[in-house]
Each structure stands twice: as C-alpha cells, then as structure tokens.
Scaffold this motif. Structure first.
Motif, PDB file in Angstrom:
ATOM      1  N   ASP A  43     -14.568 -95.926-183.176  1.00  0.00           N
ATOM      2  CA  ASP A  43     -13.385 -95.563-183.900  1.00  0.00           C
ATOM      3  C   ASP A  43     -13.388 -94.008-183.970  1.00  0.00           C
ATOM      4  O   ASP A  43     -14.274 -93.716-184.796  1.00  0.00           O
ATOM      5  CB  ASP A  43     -13.345 -96.175-185.520  1.00  0.00           C
ATOM      6  N   GLY A  51      -9.530 -95.280-198.103  1.00  0.00           N
ATOM      7  CA  GLY A  51      -8.582 -95.176-196.965  1.00  0.00           C
ATOM      8  C   GLY A  51      -9.362 -95.091-195.795  1.00  0.00           C
ATOM      9  O   GLY A  51      -8.688 -95.042-194.499  1.00  0.00           O
ATOM     10  N   ASP A  73     -13.694-100.556-187.177  1.00  0.00           N
ATOM     11  CA  ASP A  73     -13.583 -99.965-188.497  1.00  0.00           C
ATOM     12  C   ASP A  73     -14.959-100.243-189.167  1.00  0.00           C
ATOM     13  O   ASP A  73     -15.358 -99.450-189.944  1.00  0.00           O
ATOM     14  CB  ASP A  73     -12.493-100.667-189.091  1.00  0.00           C
TER      15      ASP A  73
HETATM   16  C1  LIP Z   1      -8.031 -97.668-191.626  1.00  0.00           C
HETATM   17  C2  LIP Z   1      -9.101 -98.368-192.318  1.00  0.00           C
HETATM   18  C3  LIP Z   1      -8.961 -98.702-193.922  1.00  0.00           C
HETATM   19  C4  LIP Z   1      -7.602 -99.353-193.915  1.00  0.00           C
HETATM   20  C5  LIP Z   1      -6.423 -98.611-193.505  1.00  0.00           C
HETATM   21  C6  LIP Z   1      -6.603 -98.161-191.930  1.00  0.00           C
HETATM   22  P1  LIP Z   1      -7.656 -96.395-189.303  1.00  0.00           P
HETATM   23  O1  LIP Z   1      -8.312 -97.357-190.375  1.00  0.00           O
HETATM   24  O2  LIP Z   1     -10.346 -97.677-192.397  1.00  0.00           O
HETATM   25  O3  LIP Z   1      -9.900 -99.332-194.586  1.00  0.00           O
HETATM   26  O4  LIP Z   1      -7.437 -99.581-195.293  1.00  0.00           O
HETATM   27  O5  LIP Z   1      -5.406 -99.375-193.504  1.00  0.00           O
HETATM   28  O6  LIP Z   1      -6.906 -99.639-191.253  1.00  0.00           O
HETATM   29  O7  LIP Z   1      -6.239 -96.945-188.898  1.00  0.00           O
HETATM   30  O8  LIP Z   1      -7.504 -95.155-190.131  1.00  0.00           O
HETATM   31  O9  LIP Z   1      -8.511 -96.259-188.029  1.00  0.00           O
END
Ligand code: LIP
Length: 265
Positions: free
Chosen positions: A84, A191, A217
């Motif tokens: 990621d 987040g 993630d």
């Molecule tokens: C995020 C995740 C987070 C989730 C967000 C989003 P991204 O990933 O790290 O836990 O709540 O909705 O999915 O999209 O920033 O790679």
C-alpha cells in the motif's frame, strides 16, 4: 530469508515514505476516484507505488507484486510483495500526519486466507515511526521490541475501527459502533489500518477491527501484531480477510468478538 526480506522491505518503505512526505509538502490533489466519490487516489499514491515496484524489481526481479494502485504483477519465486503506497490516503489528502507506506512480503498466493507472511514494514514519514516484523523474529518500533497491552475487561478496552468507502456499508458499520461505544472504554477512528494494527502491537490500542480491508491495508500490520503477541483473525474464522479483520490480545479478542457478533458486525 525473512531477515533479508525485512531488511529490503524496511529500506523500501522508508525511501517511499520520504517521497510521499516530499510530495505532501509540495501540495496534494485528487488524481482520480475509485470505488466511490470519497475513495480517492492522488498522483503521489501512483508515484510512490512506482518507486516501490522499481526497488523490488531491481533487487528481486523474480518476485510477484500486489499493489493497491498497480494491481498484480506475476513472479516465479513464490514470493509476493503486498504494497500500500500510501495507506490513509484521505488523511494524506487533508494533510493529517497519520498515513503510512505498508510493505509486506508473503509466501504463497497473495491471499490473506492462505499466505504465509515473512516480513512486514509500516512507515509513517510524518512521525518517523517505523514498525517492522519478520516471522519468528519479533516486532519492533524502530529498534524497540513491541508487545501487545496486557488484557483488560472489555469495558476498559480502547478499540479502534474504520469505515468503508461505500455509504451503505458505512451505515451498517456506524450502527455497530453506536452499540459498541457504551460497552468499551472508548473508540478510536484514525483512518489508517496499517497504523491502527501497528498500534495494537505497540500496546497503544487494546484491539482493532474493520470490514472491507484490502490485503495491502493489513498485510504488514498483521505480521507485526502477531509477532507482538496479538491474535489476528476474522469474525468466527481463523484468518482475516476483506470480510473481517480483528486483532488484539487473545483475552480481549474473545469477548470483543462475541460482542461484535451480538451487535451484528
Ligand atoms: C484506508 C484504511 C482505513 C479505512 C479507510 C481506507 P486507504 O485505506 O487504511 O482503515 O478505514 O476507509 O480503506 O484507502 O487509505 O489505503
């Protein structure tokens, strides 16, 4: 092999994180949206993943790569890098200093239901915090060994979660959180899944759960949490997946899982 892979993963995560931070300082804009109007990607997401891919290909050309922005690239070694480039993209877009480059190295199919994670690195360039782990080698914040927090009764547990980009799923997740709030110490929603999971490993959270996470993630964070003594699982099943991700001290996860099922998580 895990230690060699970890050395490369952490070097790549740090270099990529420094690039992400540099682009943040220059200013960030939405380049496109994905699954919904609020599921954004920036030019930096794409540029950082290109850097990560180039470093992996240069060092280990026969390995496969699964990245959030570039998808799957085949390999012949049986090793896949799960990347990621900027986890916490919305935080990154808004200039909130809570985002990370997440690099996991797994053996077998790049599926969290079956892979064996060998090494993982999660780097937040805004704070300089580098979380790492190798299978059987322990988990670290920079060079400090990590251990999950001692267990607490559920009503004293600090629990983190997150929400999907799909509004119908968010409504369901919000209803679960509404039921959970009076039953635990408090909730955190920061987040960035990889940093939430690393926070469980560091004892900064008692547990973390979320639905609809992608493999990139949680790939690195899950190994870091497991090496710090956490149990990482799905809801009612042993392996986490997009269906459900749950991590915490074994004596916290059990009661929390029961409550989450009761709340219709
Ligand atoms: C995020 C995740 C987070 C989730 C967000 C989003 P991204 O990933 O790290 O836990 O709540 O909705 O999915 O999209 O920033 O790679």
């Amino acid at each position: 092999m895990s230690r060699e892979l970890l050395t490369l993963a952490r070097a790549i995560a740090v270099e990529a994180g420094e690039l992400a931070a540099a682009r943040r300082r220059e200013g960030v804009e939405v380049a496109a949206t994905k699954s919904s109007i609020v599921d954004v990607v920036t030019a930096a997401d794409r540029e950082v993943e290109e850097l990560v891919r180039a470093r992996i290909a240069g060092a280990r050309p026969n390995d496969a790569i699964l990245g959030e922005e570039g998808g799957s690239t085949g390999g012949s070694s049986g090793i896949t890098w799960v990347v990621d480039p900027i986890d916490g993209t919305v935080n990154y877009l808004y200039g909130i200093p809570h985002y990370a480059v997440s690099v996991a190295v797994v053996e077998g199919d790049p599926d969290p239901l079956s892979w064996t994670a060998l090494a993982g690195a999660v780097f937040n360039p805004a704070t300089g915090e580098l979380f790492t782990a190798s299978r059987g080698g322990g988990a670290f914040l920079v060079d400090r060994p990590l251990r999950v927090a001692d267990p607490v009764p559920l009503e004293q547990a600090l629990v983190a979660t997150g929400f999907a980009y799909d509004s119908a799923m968010r409504a369901r997740q919000g209803a679960v959180v509404a039921g959970l709030v009076p039953r635990v110490r408090d909730i955190r929603r920061a987040g960035t899944a990889s940093l939430d999971i690393a926070s469980v490993a560091a004892g900064r959270l008692n547990a973390y759960y979320e639905r609809t996470l992608n493999p990139w993630d949680h790939g690195a964070g899950a190994l870091i949490a497991e090496e710090a003594g956490a149990v990482v699982k799905g809801l009612g099943v042993d392996r986490p997946s997009r269906e459900f991700f749950l991590a915490g001290h074994p004596d916290v996860v059990g009661p929390l899982e029961e409550l989450l099922v009761e709340l219709g998580a």
